[in-house]
Design an enzyme around this catalytic site. Structure first.
Site: not given
Ligand code: F6R
Length: 616
Positions: A28, A54, A99, A125-126, A494, A498, A501, A517, A611
């Protein structure tokens, strides 16, 4: 060799029968170049544009012009920056998309950061965890800080170390010895033409070009220039002047030889092509990406299935969407193979470590292969002597390299922040393993390949237009609920991720049986409620729960192979049997995409998200 009798033997066996990819990686917002090209500034700005997906809030570039550094940085998007503005002759430059973590989103806090007399430039980064203590120490020595970031202490600490040595790389190394935390750093000094990078926890990859070296947190930054890479491992440092390169141990300075590896992703795969957004492109690619996930070495799938059977407890962990793939797999293993697995979100795994034994198996699922909580779960399992199997998309990522064995889902680069094709690839692989556990691998494979061809038919322009219409109709609602049962329950969760976000609608998923419930109290006249339905023994139950919603005034949308009077709107999906969860999530992905677009949001870059989540 005898058939493996336990997890350890299985992993050893897997290593023998399959070629294990050695050293590769990705992640990233960092990019640097040094070499004989004179357009380094322009080159790194264009590279940053390829890292945009990202998630970031500000950007910056430092170019070495003779013995001075020119820094340009700002808040906002790099996409609106004209690379031509960076055309001044330059052979060494570093760039960053930030970020915000330490300090707000301001131009001052954007990277690169410089030392007191602007001779050292750094991007990072970090997190430097002990930055407050180091900042106080440096301030006591007269250093003045211009930002609120942890990063700014890095060039100042290197400056201090340069008082003890003339060698810039040694000064960087010594400075790093003072830092605690996880980081990836790129730095240069006006007195030398070298680019120095160090890594502990935040991925960095070297691109080997014909006219110099690139160092980036993610391959797309330099993919148009070279596909030959060298991976920097945790605890390593790399120094290059554009002509030669040296990898060393960050601690001891001992040289580490590196292999050059050719990456297989094409430039086209990593670009949007005819699509307005990566998210839509990646959704549409699923007809191919699932087939690639299914096309695994069969012997390898069988050995993994046997390892699960022989393990003293199999644990599946992931985060966010990948965690939902694990939850779906819990149903696959239960329904298809009659086998119990333990599923937790990776961030919660710590609490369950008591149940791990040396003969337990941890299966980690991740798109990026860089997620911090997953890496932590892996260290916990390893400390207990358990073996770790990774199901990842990014070959050479940290999780890939640290796992005892990796199964790649081969989805190709996923650039939209919202995970789509990686999820269905992960589920396909896990489903095959479930079938292999009961000696039915071919049955599972056939089911999945039939599903792929049904998805291919489903994703036609008329279908996409129908989903766009549904999005148009419900876009102004601020609450939306999704219900599912059996393997459609994790898909309801899920679906909520989607929609939340990318569209910022308040969406929540429930097990349909849970409605009465509590959650049913939320239903008002016209509240949109989506039911994820299959054609199996739980169908009557979820239909009856959908009728309950309709009776309370909900506007019901059924995603199902068959229409039912319970649905105000029916979105038809093929009847995919045990693979229904894989099919049902796809129209939701499209719907989420259109909800985002219609509400004027950028689906590829949702606010507050990145990302790869490399911090806990
Ligand atoms: C949602 C999304 C996140 C990733 C999560 C894990 O659309 O992309 O919830 O699934 O941050 O990321 P990975 O799969 O890269 O470990």
């Amino acid at each position: 060799m005898k058939a493996p009798a336990n997890v350890k033997q299985s992993i050893d066996f897997l290593r023998q029968i399959c070629k294990i990819s050695a050293l590769k990686s990705q992640m990233c917002g960092i990019f640097g170049y040094v070499g004989s090209r004179s357009d380094a500034g322009q080159l790194v700005v264009n590279g940053l544009k390829n890292l945009e997906y990202r998630g970031y809030d500000s950007w910056g570039v430092a170019q070495k012009h003779g013995s001075t550094v020119a820094v340009t940085k700002d808040t906002g998007k790099i996409s609106s920056v004209n690379a031509e503005d960076f055309s001044e002759e330059c052979g060494l430059a570093i760039a960053h998309t930030r970020w915000a973590t330490h300090g707000g989103v301001t131009q001052q806090n954007a990277h690169p950061h410089l030392n007191s007399n602007s001779t050292i430039a750094v991007v990072h980064n970090g997190i430097i965890e002990n930055y407050q203590e180091l900042r106080n120490e440096l301030m006591a020595k007269g250093h003045v800080f211009l930002s609120e970031t942890d990063t700014e202490i890095i060039p100042h600490m290197i400056e201090e170390e340069l008082r003890q040595t003339d060698d810039f790389a040694s000064a960087v190394r010594n400075a790093c010895h003072r830092f605690t935390g996880r980081y990836g750093i790129l730095a240069f000094h006006t007195e030398s033409n070298t680019l120095v990078a160090t890594r502990t926890g935040s991925p960095l990859i070297v691109g080997v070009g014909d006219h110099g070296y690139f160092i980036a947190s993610d391959i797309p930054a330099f993919m148009e220039h070279t596909k030959v890479v060298q991976y920097l491992d945790d605890g390593e440092m790399v120094v290059t002047d554009g002509q030669s390169i040296l990898f060393t141990d960050l601690e001891t300075g001992e040289e580490h030889p590196k292999r050059e590896i050719e990456i297989t992703w094409s430039v086209e795969e990593a670009q949007k092509g005819e699509y307005a957004h990566f998210m839509l492109k990646e959704i549409m690619e699923q007809k191919d990406s699932i087939a690639r996930a299914v096309n695994q070495d069969e012997q390898q799938i069988q050995v993994i299935a046997d390892a699960i059977r022989n393990a003293q407890g199999t644990f599946l962990v992931g985060c966010g969407t990948a965690h939902k793939a694990c939850m779906a797999a819990e149903y696959f293993f239960s329904v298809v193979s009659g086998h119990h697995v333990n599923v937790t979100s990776a961030g919660e795994f710590k609490v369950h470590h008591h149940f791990l034994k040396p003969d337990s198996l941890l299966i980690v699922v991740s798109q990026s292969g860089e997620t911090a909580d997953v890496l932590e779960a892996m260290s916990i399992a390893k400390a207990k002597g358990a073996k770790v199997l990774a199901i990842v998309n990014v070959e050479g990522s940290t999780i890939d390299r640290e796992a005892d064995y990796t199964l790649l889902i081969n989805a190709g680069p996923e650039r939209a922040v919202a995970s789509t094709k990686a999820l269905t690839g992960q589920m396909a692989v896990l489903m095959m393993i479930a079938y292999a556990m009961v000696e039915k691998l071919h049955e599972g494979k056939t089911l999945l390949l039939n599903t792929v061809s049904m998805i291919n038919d489903m994703l036609n322009p008329r279908y996409i237009a129908l989903l766009e219409e549904v999005a148009e109709e419900i876009q102004h609602h601020e609450d939306l609920y999704i219900i599912g049962k059996s393997w459609n329950y994790p898909m309801a969760l899920e679906s909520a991720i989607k929609i939340q976000e990318v569209s910022y609608i308040h969406a929540e998923g429930f097990a349909s049986s849970e409605l009465k419930h509590g959650p049913i109290a939320l239903i008002e006249e016209e509240t949109p409620c989506i039911a994820l339905v299959g054609n199996d023994e739980v169908t009557p139950d979820i239909i009856s729960n959908t009728i309950e919603l309709k009776a309370r005034g909900a506007r019901t949308i059924g995603i199902a192979p068959k229409n039912n009077e319970a649905f105000d709107t029916w979105i038809k999906v093929p009847d995919a049997g045990a693979a229904q969860a894989i099919v049902n999530i796809i129209p939701i992905q499209v719907l989420a995409y259109f909800l985002a677009v219609k509400r004027g949001k950028d689906p590829d870059m949702p606010r507050n998200l990145a990302k790869s989540v490399t911090v806990k």
